[in-house]
Design a protein around this motif. Structure first.
Motif, PDB file in Angstrom:
ATOM      1  N   GLY A 631       0.790  -1.221   0.000  1.00 48.28           N
ATOM      2  CA  GLY A 631       0.000   0.000   0.000  1.00 48.28           C
ATOM      3  C   GLY A 631       0.820   1.267   0.000  1.00 48.28           C
ATOM      4  N   THR A 632       2.127   1.174   0.193  1.00 44.64           N
ATOM      5  CA  THR A 632       2.954   2.378   0.205  1.00 44.64           C
ATOM      6  C   THR A 632       3.805   2.505  -1.057  1.00 44.64           C
ATOM      7  N   ARG A 633       3.905   1.407  -1.836  1.00 46.02           N
ATOM      8  CA  ARG A 633       4.768   1.439  -3.011  1.00 46.02           C
ATOM      9  C   ARG A 633       4.196   0.522  -4.091  1.00 46.02           C
ATOM     10  N   CYS A 634       4.223   0.981  -5.317  1.00 46.35           N
ATOM     11  CA  CYS A 634       3.714   0.190  -6.434  1.00 46.35           C
ATOM     12  C   CYS A 634       4.688  -0.934  -6.754  1.00 46.35           C
ATOM     13  N   ALA A 635       4.170  -2.158  -6.891  1.00 44.80           N
ATOM     14  CA  ALA A 635       5.026  -3.291  -7.224  1.00 44.80           C
ATOM     15  C   ALA A 635       5.489  -3.247  -8.672  1.00 44.80           C
ATOM     16  N   GLY A 636       4.805  -2.454  -9.513  1.00 41.13           N
ATOM     17  CA  GLY A 636       5.176  -2.398 -10.920  1.00 41.13           C
ATOM     18  C   GLY A 636       6.313  -1.445 -11.205  1.00 41.13           C
ATOM     19  N   CYS A 637       6.215  -0.210 -10.677  1.00 40.11           N
ATOM     20  CA  CYS A 637       7.243   0.786 -10.976  1.00 40.11           C
ATOM     21  C   CYS A 637       8.026   1.213  -9.752  1.00 40.11           C
ATOM     22  N   GLY A 638       7.592   0.791  -8.561  1.00 43.39           N
ATOM     23  CA  GLY A 638       8.345   1.099  -7.357  1.00 43.39           C
ATOM     24  C   GLY A 638       8.083   2.464  -6.780  1.00 43.39           C
ATOM     25  N   ARG A 639       7.166   3.252  -7.363  1.00 43.19           N
ATOM     26  CA  ARG A 639       6.907   4.592  -6.850  1.00 43.19           C
ATOM     27  C   ARG A 639       5.944   4.550  -5.665  1.00 43.19           C
ATOM     28  N   GLY A 640       6.038   5.575  -4.813  1.00 46.41           N
ATOM     29  CA  GLY A 640       5.153   5.645  -3.664  1.00 46.41           C
ATOM     30  C   GLY A 640       3.719   5.919  -4.077  1.00 46.41           C
ATOM     31  N   VAL A 641       2.761   5.239  -3.430  1.00 40.40           N
ATOM     32  CA  VAL A 641       1.352   5.391  -3.752  1.00 40.40           C
ATOM     33  C   VAL A 641       0.577   5.617  -2.457  1.00 40.40           C
ATOM     34  N   GLU A 642      -0.663   6.109  -2.593  1.00 40.63           N
ATOM     35  CA  GLU A 642      -1.523   6.379  -1.452  1.00 40.63           C
ATOM     36  C   GLU A 642      -2.333   5.131  -1.105  1.00 40.63           C
ATOM     37  N   PRO A 643      -2.654   4.932   0.157  1.00 45.15           N
ATOM     38  CA  PRO A 643      -3.405   3.739   0.566  1.00 45.15           C
ATOM     39  C   PRO A 643      -4.779   3.624  -0.089  1.00 45.15           C
ATOM     40  N   THR A 644      -5.382   4.756  -0.479  1.00 49.58           N
ATOM     41  CA  THR A 644      -6.738   4.722  -1.043  1.00 49.58           C
ATOM     42  C   THR A 644      -6.752   4.454  -2.537  1.00 49.58           C
ATOM     43  N   TRP A 645      -5.555   4.433  -3.204  1.00 51.15           N
ATOM     44  CA  TRP A 645      -5.519   4.233  -4.652  1.00 51.15           C
ATOM     45  C   TRP A 645      -5.705   2.761  -4.984  1.00 51.15           C
ATOM     46  N   SER A 646      -6.347   2.505  -6.111  1.00 50.12           N
ATOM     47  CA  SER A 646      -6.498   1.135  -6.603  1.00 50.12           C
ATOM     48  C   SER A 646      -5.648   0.874  -7.837  1.00 50.12           C
ATOM     49  N   THR A 647      -5.220   1.957  -8.495  1.00 47.33           N
ATOM     50  CA  THR A 647      -4.395   1.826  -9.705  1.00 47.33           C
ATOM     51  C   THR A 647      -3.229   2.793  -9.610  1.00 47.33           C
ATOM     52  N   CYS A 648      -2.057   2.347 -10.025  1.00 48.38           N
ATOM     53  CA  CYS A 648      -0.882   3.222 -10.026  1.00 48.38           C
ATOM     54  C   CYS A 648      -1.036   4.260 -11.128  1.00 48.38           C
ATOM     55  N   PRO A 649      -0.982   5.547 -10.812  1.00 47.23           N
ATOM     56  CA  PRO A 649      -1.175   6.576 -11.844  1.00 47.23           C
ATOM     57  C   PRO A 649      -0.004   6.686 -12.818  1.00 47.23           C
ATOM     58  N   TRP A 650       1.123   6.002 -12.551  1.00 49.32           N
ATOM     59  CA  TRP A 650       2.291   6.104 -13.441  1.00 49.32           C
ATOM     60  C   TRP A 650       2.397   4.918 -14.410  1.00 49.32           C
ATOM     61  N   CYS A 651       2.127   3.710 -13.893  1.00 48.42           N
ATOM     62  CA  CYS A 651       2.287   2.538 -14.773  1.00 48.42           C
ATOM     63  C   CYS A 651       0.996   1.758 -14.963  1.00 48.42           C
ATOM     64  N   ARG A 652      -0.127   2.229 -14.392  1.00 51.26           N
ATOM     65  CA  ARG A 652      -1.447   1.615 -14.527  1.00 51.26           C
ATOM     66  C   ARG A 652      -1.542   0.230 -13.877  1.00 51.26           C
ATOM     67  N   ALA A 653      -0.568  -0.147 -13.059  1.00 59.25           N
ATOM     68  CA  ALA A 653      -0.630  -1.445 -12.397  1.00 59.25           C
ATOM     69  C   ALA A 653      -1.693  -1.432 -11.311  1.00 59.25           C
ATOM     70  N   SER A 654      -2.362  -2.565 -11.113  1.00 55.82           N
ATOM     71  CA  SER A 654      -3.395  -2.673 -10.086  1.00 55.82           C
ATOM     72  C   SER A 654      -2.734  -2.730  -8.718  1.00 55.82           C
ATOM     73  N   LEU A 655      -3.272  -1.968  -7.777  1.00 54.75           N
ATOM     74  CA  LEU A 655      -2.726  -1.927  -6.428  1.00 54.75           C
ATOM     75  C   LEU A 655      -3.535  -2.771  -5.457  1.00 54.75           C
ATOM     76  N   ASN A 656      -4.619  -3.403  -5.932  1.00 55.86           N
ATOM     77  CA  ASN A 656      -5.475  -4.174  -5.039  1.00 55.86           C
ATOM     78  C   ASN A 656      -4.765  -5.425  -4.529  1.00 55.86           C
ATOM     79  N   ALA A 657      -3.821  -5.952  -5.332  1.00 56.62           N
ATOM     80  CA  ALA A 657      -3.119  -7.174  -4.920  1.00 56.62           C
ATOM     81  C   ALA A 657      -2.081  -6.886  -3.860  1.00 56.62           C
TER      82      ALA A 657
END
Length: 657
Positions: A631-657
């Motif tokens: 919930g703190t970092r995207c597994a696709g691009c490694g960038r920091g993400v917000e806990p409420t996001w479901s999709t990474c705004p940089w690489c479009r990877a799903s954050l639900n997993a």
């Protein structure tokens, strides 16, 4: 200051087991020495030389008895102990200084004055093994390794024409090195004076040099420059004309330093002498020229690569110095970590495959290849090399010099080498598409191929082979291992002091507070041994990348460098920056040097937000502190993400997993 029984290069008072009296006090302004202590029987140490060494802990009683029994006729005890390896030349000199109550000096760190050198002919100084150091009030200080040789000292006093001598003790090796350098500088000064006088009578615009009539002063001057370069461990010598004169610079430990300024009127003569040595056309000043020569300096042969280039103020000359008979490194001397050295050894033991060493010019790639060859060369293997140039002659290896002027290129040579039934082939450099394809095919068809590439790091070498047209499938099947390399300047151990890097440098290095607290940063303060630079010698920084199954899959898929680098990090392969920082933390090199010689990481390293330790893209928790990374970092691009996001705004990877 103090000196011990080890070769630390410190000059002055000797403390500890060896305890001669205080050396003569030299007045900093007047330069006059205090009277030397008399060396009569009343002032001498009553102990014998062997007893002094035993009392100092250098020898034990058994070694002393063995040396006395093994001593040859007319051989002094000190020479016997050195021959048997029981004591060093400095330990013998310190014991002599103790026995005779004489000062001990190091003439390399404390060089002689020109006034003292001018008093004694060089041949006489060499014959008696002495070195004049200082002259004041008719009293000459002389360094000698054998102060008991009164006949030699009396001969020196008579030849120098002085009222009295003040003997001091030094090692024979230090006297020899300092004497050679001092008398060379004296001869170089005389040569410059003669050349200056001749230049005043000649119009520089009309000056020509006939190879058969090169004046002796020019030869002495150039020989002196070469000798100084070898003494300074220089790899290159630059002779550069400019508006006001000729600048001579030497590259030592990877960096250029200015060593001499010559009058502009001597430019043509010095350049012509160097051209004659390299068998170049001295009349051609409009085109670049390249040549080779062999110089003998102080009984040491040196191969020279000579390159000339026309510039605005005349021709500049660059000499590459390649000492013959240079000591060959072994794999365990390269400075690689145990895991990296083991991976390289395993690759070299394979009967076929490709091993690449990559890095910029001057990063020590050839030394690493030679060390690798020493590990694979034996009577059961046929080892052939293609080099430009052949820098070190290796026993048991068939070495070929590349000659592009007659059509012998790496590609053409490699085609013919493969018909010589080789087991191991060294390719000095993969420069073009044909050489890359041949090297990969040779490694795929039953040969162990070692080669170099010019790339930034180990992962980029794989992409470079593909750029050169090598088949990705063959590269994936044949490539065993890639070594990325740099050379870093070592901190001088004689003058190293604790260092406190500034916060900006620590931040740039990405060091955590925990690492900083455990670090032993050091910096050289500057001393005579390192010529006030704070560094002496260089060490290799290596990045060893074994080609694993996942990496082979990425190579076949033509994955970009970034993907290869990320996979290498997942496999815990230390980067060049990681290795350099580890050396800096241990104090072997400075932190600034670690940042200077290594490339920045290709991507920003992801770090745990709690402890700042590195984390990989696929980590769900920090391995150092256990902090939850979901919930703190995207597994696709490694960038920091917000806990409420479901999709990474940089690489479009799903954050639900």
């Amino acid at each position: 200051m103090s000196a011990t029984g080890t070769d630390n290069g410190i000059v002055g008072r000797v403390e500890g087991p060896f305890a001669p009296p205080e050396p003569p006090a030299w007045d900093a302004e007047q330069g006059s020495p205090a009277p030397a202590p008399p060396t009569n029987g009343d002032r001498r140490d009553r102990r014998r030389l062997g007893e002094i060494l035993v009392d100092a802990g250098v020898l034990d009683e058994f070694q002393l008895m063995t040396a006395l029994e093994d001593s040859q006729p007319e051989e002094r005890l000190g020479a016997t102990l050195q021959r048997l390896g029981y004591a060093s030349d400095q330990q013998i000199a310190l014991a002599l200084a103790t026995q005779l109550r004489l000062p001990y000096v190091d003439p390399v760190s404390d060089p002689p004055t020109p006034e003292a050198i001018a008093l004694l002919p060089g041949r006489l100084a060499e014959r008696h093994g002495v070195l004049p150091l200082r002259i004041e009030g008719g009293r000459l200080m002389v360094a000698t390794a054998d102060p008991a040789d009164l006949l030699a000292l009396d001969d020196v006093r008579t030849a120098a024409g002085v009222r009295s001598l003040e003997p001091v003790v030094a090692t024979a090796s230090a006297i020899d090195r300092s004497r050679r350098r001092a008398y060379r500088q004296d001869q170089a000064g005389e040569a410059l004076e003669e050349l200056d006088a001749e230049a005043d009578a000649v119009d520089p615009a009309e000056f020509e040099v006939d190879p058969g009539t090169v004046e002796q002063p020019v030869i002495r001057l150039v020989d002196g420059l070469l000798a100084d370069a070898i003494t300074a461990r220089a790899s290159d010598v630059h002779v550069e004309p400019h508006e006001d004169g000729i600048t001579v610079r030497m590259r030592v430990d990877g960096l250029l330093r200015e060593v001499r300024e010559l009058p502009r009127s001597l430019g043509r003569q010095v350049v012509s002498r160097l051209k004659i040595m390299g068998r170049l056309d001295i009349a051609e000043r409009r085109l670049p020229q390249d040549g080779r020569a062999v110089a003998r300096v102080d009984a040491e042969e040196v191969d020279l690569r000579i390159s000339t280039m026309p510039t605005m103020y005349g021709e500049t000359v660059v000499l590459r110095l390649l000492p013959r008979g240079a000591e060959r490194l072994e794999l365990d001397q390269l400075g690689l970590p145990p895991s990296a050295r083991s991976a390289l050894t395993n690759a070299l033991e394979r009967p076929q495959g490709l091993v690449l060493v990559t890095g910029p010019t001057g990063s020590g790639k050839t030394s690493t290849l030679y060390a690798s060859l020493s590990a694979v060369t034996d009577p059961t293997r046929n080892v052939l090399t293609l080099e430009d140039p052949v820098e070190v002659q290796l026993p048991g290896v068939n070495q070929t010099q590349i000659e592009p002027r007659i059509g012998l290129t790496f590609a053409r040579g490699l085609r013919h080498v493969l018909r010589q039934d080789p087991d191991v082939v060294l390719v000095g450099e993969i420069r073009d598409q044909e050489t890359a394809a041949l090297a990969v095919e040779a490694s795929f068809t039953g040969h162990l191929v070692l080669a170099t590439l010019h790339t930034n790091d180990a992962p980029s070498a794989v992409a470079r082979l593909s750029d050169l047209g090598a088949d990705p499938f063959l590269v994936a099947s044949s490539l065993l291992l890639v070594v990325g390399q740099r050379l870093a300047r070592r901190t001088c151990t004689d003058c190293a002091v604790p260092d406190d890097p500034d916060p900006q440098t620590l931040k740039l290095a990405g060091l955590t507070q925990r690492t900083e607290a455990d670090a032993r940063f050091r910096r050289g303060a500057g001393c005579a041994r390192c010529e006030q630079t704070g560094v002496r010698g260089r060490t290799a920084i290596g990045e060893v990348l074994p080609i694993s199954g996942p990496l082979r899959d990425l190579i076949i898929e033509r994955a970009p460098e970034r993907a290869l680098a990320q996979q290498a990090r997942r496999e815990h392969v230390a980067t060049l920056r990681d290795e350099a920082l580890a050396r800096a933390v241990e104090g072997e090199i400075t932190l600034d040097e670690a940042l200077r010689v290594t490339p920045e990481p290709p991507d920003e390293i992801a770090r745990c937000e709690r402890c700042e330790e590195p984390v990989a893209d696929d980590h769900v928790a920090c391995g150092a502190c256990g902090h939850d990374l979901i919930g703190t970092r995207c597994a696709g691009c490694g960038r920091g993400v917000e806990p409420t996001w479901s999709t990474c705004p940089w690489c479009r990877a799903s954050l639900n997993a």
